[in-house]
Design an enzyme around this catalytic site. Structure first.
Site, PDB file in Angstrom:
ATOM      1  CG  ASN A 212      39.920  -4.326 -10.865  1.00  0.00           C
ATOM      2  OD1 ASN A 212      38.495  -4.960 -10.062  1.00  0.00           O
ATOM      3  ND2 ASN A 212      40.309  -4.601 -11.601  1.00  0.00           N
ATOM      4  CG  ASP A 213      43.187  -3.377 -13.008  1.00  0.00           C
ATOM      5  OD1 ASP A 213      43.187  -4.033 -11.933  1.00  0.00           O
ATOM      6  OD2 ASP A 213      44.083  -4.220 -13.773  1.00  0.00           O
TER       7      ASP A 213
END
Length: 506
Positions: free
Chosen positions: A47-48
């Site tokens: 993710n991020d």
């Protein structure tokens, strides 16, 4: 900078196990949708984007990684690097949970270069209050790690503990140097469950003092502002964040969580004065948690996470899940931000085909390419002369009729990504509004094996969405639908794209 290293528990063993987890997933990976133009892990969930920086001659992109499966799990930091923002290589996993404050995850953070030329990472150490899951909330603190090569990190422990036991979200530090002082912002859900961004400052990078809440979301239903960023552009300052709890209205904020920004003015030691409305970074189905950094030439660059929040997520069956956007350069455009692919991306183009101008009769279509996995499309539509109601491209069209439509929709007065003909993955459509007083519409579309990124009128709006093709060759087809007349395309060209991965990298 002088701070003792933190005793860690089996850090090398944790990193080795994580590498083995990714390798196991990589060996069974199905590449039907694995990206050739976007950063992804060889295997596992990501993710991020984290720790974006340029250090010792290379760009470094770290990212949240679960190395043992294709769903969200205990977070590690994956890592890729590049000399030129064009070709990338996978680096060893940078960080794994290895001490008490981060026992359940090495959460998101940022990178800065210290005055003695060390790479300093600030990130959130995460653990569950009940030791199992989030039902009783999080325990989160800001932590620090240091590297002299961008590959290997010494953890220094907690530098900002959570000041109130009632705070359940306290994470995602972004750090920069302001004159002779260091500044940090991160997201907080207050004891009253209001989403805020807090600012701290430091003279030595180690001892941090609370400054103020630099921003509070005006909507009391927004309970957390994840992955905040704060940076100057021209004579303005931008605060961006990913809002949890934001309700959609009309075409706005239709995704599970939504990332956007406000523009204003700020002086160190003072309050931030907002001067613009909240704007979304990206109006596609899949965009979240962007982070910016400054390139050596002064450009402000951004990566976002193409977030697959909505079930089903078909790539989870293929031993990997999630990717980042291509790198974009950020500039001011009045009370908006303009984001465009970095100019270096042009180096990936090959075999450019110029179709010139096209006059397409209403309800007609024209096949442009027969079998395309990656493409860079530039297209200009004459809105003044065109009378068709929808004009655009069917991307990833397969023999069963599956496709993703990218088009101008005259009734909606905007650009649309429409996935209702997809067999795999979430469907639905997204719309980006246009100033229809313009006579022409420029579209720049980046197509990868599993996604489209659409840059509208030189990046005044952007749309990023997954698109999972069905089996078989993947056409690109020009279409005009309904209305009282033809579609006029001033120009259209399509280039194939070579892979971003160096040599035989995975």
């Amino acid at each position: 900078m002088n701070i003792e290293s933190l005793p860690t528990y089996h850090q090398d063993e944790q990193l080795a196990q994580a590498e083995a987890g990714v390798e196991k997933l990589f060996k069974q990976r199905n590449d039907r949708w694995y990206p050739l133009e976007h950063i992804a892990s060889p295997g596992g969930w990501i993710n991020d984007p984290n720790g974006l920086c340029y250090y010792k001659g290379r760009y470094h992109v770290y990212y949240q990684l679960h190395p043992y499966g294709t769903k969200w799990g205990p977070m590690h930091w994956g890592h890729v690097s590049s000399e030129n923002l064009v070709t990338w290589r996978h680096e060893p996993i940078a960080m794994a949970p290895s001490f008490e404050a981060e026992r359940d995850g090495v959460f998101s953070g940022s990178a800065v270069i210290s005055d003695d030329n060390k790479l300093v990472i600030y990130y959130t150490g995460h653990r569950w209050r009940n030791g199992i899951d989030e039902r009783e909330g999080n325990l989160q603190e800001q932590c620090m790690a240091i590297s002299e090569d961008g590959i290997h990190f010494e953890k220094k422990g907690v530098v900002i503990p959570c000041p109130d036991d009632r705070i359940l979200h306290f994470r995602d530090p972004k750090v920069w140097k302001q004159g002779s002082e260091w500044r940090m912002v991160f997201g907080v859900s207050t004891p009253e469950h209001r989403g805020e961004i807090w600012m701290y400052h430091s003279n030595d990078m180690i001892h941090w003092e609370f400054d103020r809440p630099i921003y509070q979301h005006p909507d009391p239903d927004v309970f957390m502002l994840e992955c905040p960023d704060m940076f100057p552009l021209g004579d303005k300052w931008v605060i961006c964040y990913s809002a949890m709890g934001l309700k959609h209205t009309g075409f706005e904020a239709r995704n599970h969580n939504n990332a956007g920004y406000v523009i204003g003015s700020w002086q160190a030691g003072g309050d931030f004065h907002q001067e613009s409305d909240f704007h979304l970074w990206d109006r596609g189905h899949n965009f979240y948690a962007p982070q910016t950094f400054q390139a050596p030439d002064g450009r402000r660059l951004v990566f976002g996470w193409m977030s697959p929040f909505t079930e089903p997520i078909p790539m989870q069956d293929d031993s990997w899940c999630g990717q980042l956007t291509i790198p974009r350069v950020v500039s001011l455009a009045g009370d908006h931000l303009r984001t465009q692919p970095v100019h270096e991306f042009e180096q990936l183009k090959s075999n450019i085909q110029d179709f010139g101008s096209v006059n397409l009769a209403v309800n007609a279509s024209q096949k442009l390419l027969s079998d395309v996995q990656t493409a860079d499309i530039e297209m200009e539509i004459d809105l003044k002369r065109s009378q068709a109601e929808r004009i655009g491209l069917e991307i990833h069209r397969t023999s069963n009729g599956d496709h993703t439509l990218v088009c101008y929709d005259d009734q909606l007065q905007g650009v649309v990504i429409d996935r209702h003909c997809n067999t795999y993955g979430d469907r639905g459509y997204r719309t980006a509004p246009l100033d229809t007083t313009d006579d022409t519409l420029k579209l720049h579309i980046i197509v990868d094996r599993n996604s489209v990124e659409v840059y509208i009128n030189d990046g005044l709006e952007v749309m990023s969405s997954y698109s999972f093709p069905a089996e078989g060759p993947r056409e690109i087809r020009l279409i005009a639908e309904s209305g009282e007349g033809s579609a006029y395309i001033n120009r259209i060209s399509i280039a194939q794209l070579t892979t971003i991965w160096e040599g035989n990298d995975r």
